[in-house]
Design an enzyme around this catalytic site. Sequence first.
Site, PDB file in Angstrom:
ATOM      1  N   CYS A  26       0.835  -1.210   0.000  1.00  0.00           N
ATOM      2  CA  CYS A  26       0.000   0.000   0.000  1.00  0.00           C
ATOM      3  C   CYS A  26       0.871   1.263   0.000  1.00  0.00           C
ATOM      4  O   CYS A  26       1.576   1.533   0.969  1.00  0.00           O
ATOM      5  CB  CYS A  26      -0.899  -0.050   1.234  1.00  0.00           C
ATOM      6  SG  CYS A  26      -1.725   1.483   1.664  1.00  0.00           S
ATOM      7  N   CYS A  40       0.180   3.711   2.787  1.00  0.00           N
ATOM      8  CA  CYS A  40       0.674   3.137   4.052  1.00  0.00           C
ATOM      9  C   CYS A  40       2.165   3.407   4.210  1.00  0.00           C
ATOM     10  O   CYS A  40       2.626   3.776   5.290  1.00  0.00           O
ATOM     11  CB  CYS A  40       0.433   1.628   4.091  1.00  0.00           C
ATOM     12  SG  CYS A  40      -1.303   1.139   4.046  1.00  0.00           S
TER      13      CYS A  40
END
Length: 125
Positions: free
Chosen positions: A30, A33
Amino acid sequence: MSTHEITAQNLEAAITGNDIVLLDFWAGWCGPCRMFAPIFEQAAAKHPDIHFGKVDTEAQQDLAAGFRITSIPTLMAFREGVLVFSQPGALGAPQLDSVIEAVRGLDMDDVRRQIAEQRASQPAS
Protein backbone atom coordinates in the site's frame (compact mmCIF):
# COMPACT_ATOMS: atom_id res chain seq x y z
CA MET A 1 10.11 4.57 21.68
CA SER A 2 9.39 2.66 18.52
CA THR A 3 6.23 1.10 17.22
CA HIS A 4 5.08 -2.38 18.23
CA GLU A 5 3.85 -5.18 15.99
CA ILE A 6 0.27 -5.99 16.95
CA THR A 7 -1.06 -9.50 16.48
CA ALA A 8 -4.16 -11.36 17.60
CA GLN A 9 -2.06 -12.69 20.48
CA ASN A 10 -1.00 -9.31 21.92
CA LEU A 11 -3.83 -6.96 20.89
CA GLU A 12 -5.87 -7.20 24.08
CA ALA A 13 -2.83 -6.74 26.32
CA ALA A 14 -1.78 -3.68 24.31
CA ILE A 15 -5.20 -2.05 24.55
CA THR A 16 -5.89 -2.88 28.21
CA GLY A 17 -2.32 -2.34 29.41
CA ASN A 18 -1.86 1.19 28.09
CA ASP A 19 -3.78 4.44 28.67
CA ILE A 20 -3.57 5.53 25.01
CA VAL A 21 -3.04 3.18 22.08
CA LEU A 22 -2.78 4.17 18.42
CA LEU A 23 -3.08 1.40 15.85
CA ASP A 24 -1.98 1.73 12.23
CA PHE A 25 -3.61 -0.89 9.99
CA TRP A 26 -1.35 -1.21 6.93
CA ALA A 27 0.03 -3.49 4.21
CA GLY A 28 3.42 -3.57 2.51
CA TRP A 29 1.96 -3.14 -0.97
CA CYS A 30 0.00 0.00 0.00
CA GLY A 31 1.59 3.26 -1.20
CA PRO A 32 -0.27 5.54 1.23
CA CYS A 33 0.67 3.14 4.05
CA ARG A 34 4.36 3.46 3.17
CA MET A 35 3.94 7.26 3.07
CA PHE A 36 2.29 7.31 6.52
CA ALA A 37 4.78 4.90 8.17
CA PRO A 38 7.57 7.41 8.87
CA ILE A 39 5.04 9.95 10.21
CA PHE A 40 3.70 7.29 12.59
CA GLU A 41 7.26 6.32 13.62
CA GLN A 42 8.20 9.96 14.31
CA ALA A 43 5.08 10.42 16.44
CA ALA A 44 5.99 7.27 18.39
CA ALA A 45 9.41 8.74 19.14
CA LYS A 46 7.85 12.07 20.13
CA HIS A 47 5.20 10.54 22.45
CA PRO A 48 6.82 7.73 24.49
CA ASP A 49 3.83 7.58 26.84
CA ILE A 50 1.56 6.35 24.01
CA HIS A 51 1.59 2.77 22.73
CA PHE A 52 1.96 2.90 18.94
CA GLY A 53 1.03 -0.39 17.28
CA LYS A 54 1.16 -1.53 13.68
CA VAL A 55 -1.22 -4.18 12.36
CA ASP A 56 -0.10 -5.81 9.12
CA THR A 57 -3.46 -6.51 7.48
CA GLU A 58 -1.93 -9.20 5.27
CA ALA A 59 -0.47 -11.17 8.18
CA GLN A 60 -3.37 -10.38 10.57
CA GLN A 61 -6.39 -10.80 8.30
CA ASP A 62 -8.65 -11.93 11.15
CA LEU A 63 -7.81 -8.79 13.14
CA ALA A 64 -8.44 -6.57 10.11
CA ALA A 65 -11.76 -8.31 9.49
CA GLY A 66 -12.71 -8.05 13.17
CA PHE A 67 -12.17 -4.29 13.08
CA ARG A 68 -14.00 -4.08 9.72
CA ILE A 69 -11.00 -2.57 7.97
CA THR A 70 -11.98 -1.87 4.35
CA SER A 71 -9.42 0.80 3.49
CA ILE A 72 -5.80 1.19 4.48
CA PRO A 73 -4.09 2.83 6.09
CA THR A 74 -6.63 3.10 8.88
CA LEU A 75 -5.74 4.76 12.17
CA MET A 76 -7.55 3.79 15.37
CA ALA A 77 -7.11 5.33 18.80
CA PHE A 78 -8.05 3.76 22.10
CA ARG A 79 -8.14 5.54 25.42
CA GLU A 80 -8.57 3.55 28.63
CA GLY A 81 -9.61 0.56 26.52
CA VAL A 82 -12.31 2.46 24.60
CA LEU A 83 -12.18 3.01 20.85
CA VAL A 84 -12.39 6.80 20.52
CA PHE A 85 -11.17 7.41 16.95
CA SER A 86 -11.14 5.50 13.68
CA GLN A 87 -10.35 6.96 10.28
CA PRO A 88 -9.04 5.57 7.01
CA GLY A 89 -6.44 7.47 5.00
CA ALA A 90 -2.89 8.63 5.52
CA LEU A 91 -2.51 11.61 7.83
CA GLY A 92 0.18 14.24 7.75
CA ALA A 93 2.20 14.96 10.88
CA PRO A 94 0.08 17.99 11.90
CA GLN A 95 -3.14 15.98 11.55
CA LEU A 96 -1.72 13.08 13.58
CA ASP A 97 -0.58 15.54 16.26
CA SER A 98 -4.14 16.94 16.36
CA VAL A 99 -5.59 13.46 16.82
CA ILE A 100 -3.14 12.73 19.63
CA GLU A 101 -3.94 15.98 21.42
CA ALA A 102 -7.69 15.39 21.02
CA VAL A 103 -7.40 11.87 22.45
CA ARG A 104 -5.29 13.18 25.36
CA GLY A 105 -7.89 15.84 26.07
CA LEU A 106 -10.90 13.55 26.26
CA ASP A 107 -12.94 13.47 29.45
CA MET A 108 -13.25 9.69 29.68
CA ASP A 109 -16.00 9.85 32.32
CA ASP A 110 -18.06 11.82 29.80
CA VAL A 111 -17.16 9.39 27.00
CA ARG A 112 -18.27 6.40 29.09
CA ARG A 113 -21.50 8.23 30.03
CA GLN A 114 -22.26 8.89 26.35
CA ILE A 115 -21.60 5.24 25.46
CA ALA A 116 -23.93 4.09 28.25
CA GLU A 117 -26.65 6.49 27.06
CA GLN A 118 -26.33 5.23 23.47
CA ARG A 119 -26.58 1.60 24.58
CA ALA A 120 -29.58 2.35 26.79
CA SER A 121 -31.42 4.06 23.92
CA GLN A 122 -30.94 1.14 21.51
CA PRO A 123 -33.78 -1.36 21.29
CA ALA A 124 -33.04 -4.76 22.77
CA SER A 125 -32.28 -7.39 20.17
